[in-house]
Design a protein around this motif. Structure first.
Motif, PDB file in Angstrom:
ATOM      1  N   SER A 218      -4.697  -2.984   7.963  1.00 21.53           N
ATOM      2  CA  SER A 218      -3.433  -3.289   8.638  1.00 21.53           C
ATOM      3  C   SER A 218      -2.927  -2.026   9.335  1.00 21.53           C
ATOM      4  O   SER A 218      -3.471  -0.934   9.128  1.00 21.53           O
ATOM      5  CB  SER A 218      -2.406  -3.761   7.607  1.00 21.53           C
ATOM      6  OG  SER A 218      -2.082  -2.685   6.748  1.00 21.53           O
TER       7      SER A 218
ATOM      8  N   ILE B 266     -11.940  -0.786   1.799  1.00 19.83           N
ATOM      9  CA  ILE B 266     -11.084  -1.937   1.523  1.00 19.83           C
ATOM     10  C   ILE B 266     -11.978  -2.996   0.895  1.00 19.83           C
ATOM     11  O   ILE B 266     -13.075  -3.277   1.400  1.00 19.83           O
ATOM     12  CB  ILE B 266     -10.416  -2.490   2.799  1.00 19.83           C
ATOM     13  CG1 ILE B 266      -9.487  -1.436   3.408  1.00 19.83           C
ATOM     14  CG2 ILE B 266      -9.626  -3.763   2.475  1.00 19.83           C
ATOM     15  CD1 ILE B 266      -8.779  -1.887   4.680  1.00 19.83           C
TER      16      ILE B 266
ATOM     17  N   ASP C  89      -2.070   0.416   6.743  1.00 20.59           N
ATOM     18  CA  ASP C  89      -3.297   1.007   6.186  1.00 20.59           C
ATOM     19  C   ASP C  89      -3.763   2.166   7.063  1.00 20.59           C
ATOM     20  O   ASP C  89      -4.134   3.235   6.570  1.00 20.59           O
ATOM     21  CB  ASP C  89      -4.429  -0.032   6.135  1.00 20.59           C
ATOM     22  CG  ASP C  89      -4.207  -1.099   5.064  1.00 20.59           C
ATOM     23  OD1 ASP C  89      -3.341  -0.898   4.195  1.00 20.59           O
ATOM     24  OD2 ASP C  89      -4.906  -2.119   5.127  1.00 20.59           O
TER      25      ASP C  89
ATOM     26  N   PHE D 283       0.815  -1.201   0.000  1.00 19.82           N
ATOM     27  CA  PHE D 283       0.000   0.000   0.000  1.00 19.82           C
ATOM     28  C   PHE D 283       0.860   1.267   0.000  1.00 19.82           C
ATOM     29  O   PHE D 283       0.449   2.305  -0.491  1.00 19.82           O
ATOM     30  CB  PHE D 283      -0.907  -0.032   1.230  1.00 19.82           C
ATOM     31  CG  PHE D 283      -2.074   0.918   1.164  1.00 19.82           C
ATOM     32  CD1 PHE D 283      -2.327   1.704   0.054  1.00 19.82           C
ATOM     33  CD2 PHE D 283      -2.948   0.991   2.225  1.00 19.82           C
ATOM     34  CE1 PHE D 283      -3.421   2.563   0.017  1.00 19.82           C
ATOM     35  CE2 PHE D 283      -4.036   1.842   2.201  1.00 19.82           C
ATOM     36  CZ  PHE D 283      -4.265   2.625   1.089  1.00 19.82           C
TER      37      PHE D 283
ATOM     38  N   HIS E 215      -7.531  -6.046  -0.993  1.00 22.33           N
ATOM     39  CA  HIS E 215      -6.741  -7.047  -0.275  1.00 22.33           C
ATOM     40  C   HIS E 215      -6.864  -8.353  -1.050  1.00 22.33           C
ATOM     41  O   HIS E 215      -7.974  -8.806  -1.297  1.00 22.33           O
ATOM     42  CB  HIS E 215      -7.295  -7.247   1.148  1.00 22.33           C
ATOM     43  CG  HIS E 215      -6.822  -6.221   2.125  1.00 22.33           C
ATOM     44  ND1 HIS E 215      -7.192  -6.223   3.449  1.00 22.33           N
ATOM     45  CD2 HIS E 215      -5.981  -5.176   1.979  1.00 22.33           C
ATOM     46  CE1 HIS E 215      -6.598  -5.208   4.076  1.00 22.33           C
ATOM     47  NE2 HIS E 215      -5.874  -4.549   3.198  1.00 22.33           N
TER      48      HIS E 215
ATOM     49  N   HIS F 209      -8.513   0.509  -1.452  1.00 16.97           N
ATOM     50  CA  HIS F 209      -7.532  -0.463  -1.926  1.00 16.97           C
ATOM     51  C   HIS F 209      -8.065  -1.868  -1.752  1.00 16.97           C
ATOM     52  O   HIS F 209      -9.028  -2.094  -1.026  1.00 16.97           O
ATOM     53  CB  HIS F 209      -6.157  -0.259  -1.274  1.00 16.97           C
ATOM     54  CG  HIS F 209      -6.051  -0.686   0.151  1.00 16.97           C
ATOM     55  ND1 HIS F 209      -6.542   0.050   1.196  1.00 16.97           N
ATOM     56  CD2 HIS F 209      -5.477  -1.774   0.697  1.00 16.97           C
ATOM     57  CE1 HIS F 209      -6.270  -0.577   2.334  1.00 16.97           C
ATOM     58  NE2 HIS F 209      -5.630  -1.688   2.061  1.00 16.97           N
TER      59      HIS F 209
HETATM   60 ZN    ZN Z   1      -4.653  -2.963   3.322  1.00 21.48          ZN
END
Ligand code: ZN
Length: 121
Positions: free
Chosen positions: A79, A95, A82, A50, A71, A69
């Motif tokens: 995360s 996400i 993130d 990322f 995964h 974004h």
């Molecule tokens: Zn992520």
């Protein structure tokens, strides 16, 4: 509650599928008040990490509300990395986890708190 236009979420699903197994990263915007209806693709935003997002290349545009974004796995949980990006790039973040369907997208606030996501026509 976050609202997103179905067509915009479908574009995100498609981009995530075509980038898989790499991560897809883009910015999201709102042209119509209160609805995410714009996807802003930045150069060099596809990769395994990322941190590759080039926020510096983002247009200066106050319609941008945050980021999205993908995964490659089943978990859409942000995360630690993130969360650090969330803090820098707006107040709403999406996400989308594998298999990248309309149901696999989740929305988060800047602090990582999950927000309810509603898909509208
Ligand atoms: Zn992520």
């Amino acid at each position: 509650m976050i609202k997103i236009k179905k067509q915009t979420l479908e574009s995100i699903c498609e981009a995530a599928r075509s980038t898989y197994p790499d991560e897809f990263i883009a910015l999201i915007g709102s042209k119509r008040y209160g609805v995410i209806d714009d996807l802003i693709i930045l150069p060099a935003t596809f990769g395994k990490n990322f941190s590759s997002i080039r926020i510096d290349l983002a247009p200066v545009d106050d319609s941008i509300v945050g980021s999205v974004h993908s995964h490659p796995g089943k978990s859409a949980q942000p995360s630690g990395a993130d969360l650090r990006v969330f803090k820098r790039t707006g107040k709403t973040h999406l996400i989308i986890a594998h298999p990248f369907s309309l149901e696999s997208a989740r929305a988060f606030a800047r602090n990582g708190e999950e927000l309810e996501l509603e898909v509208i026509e």
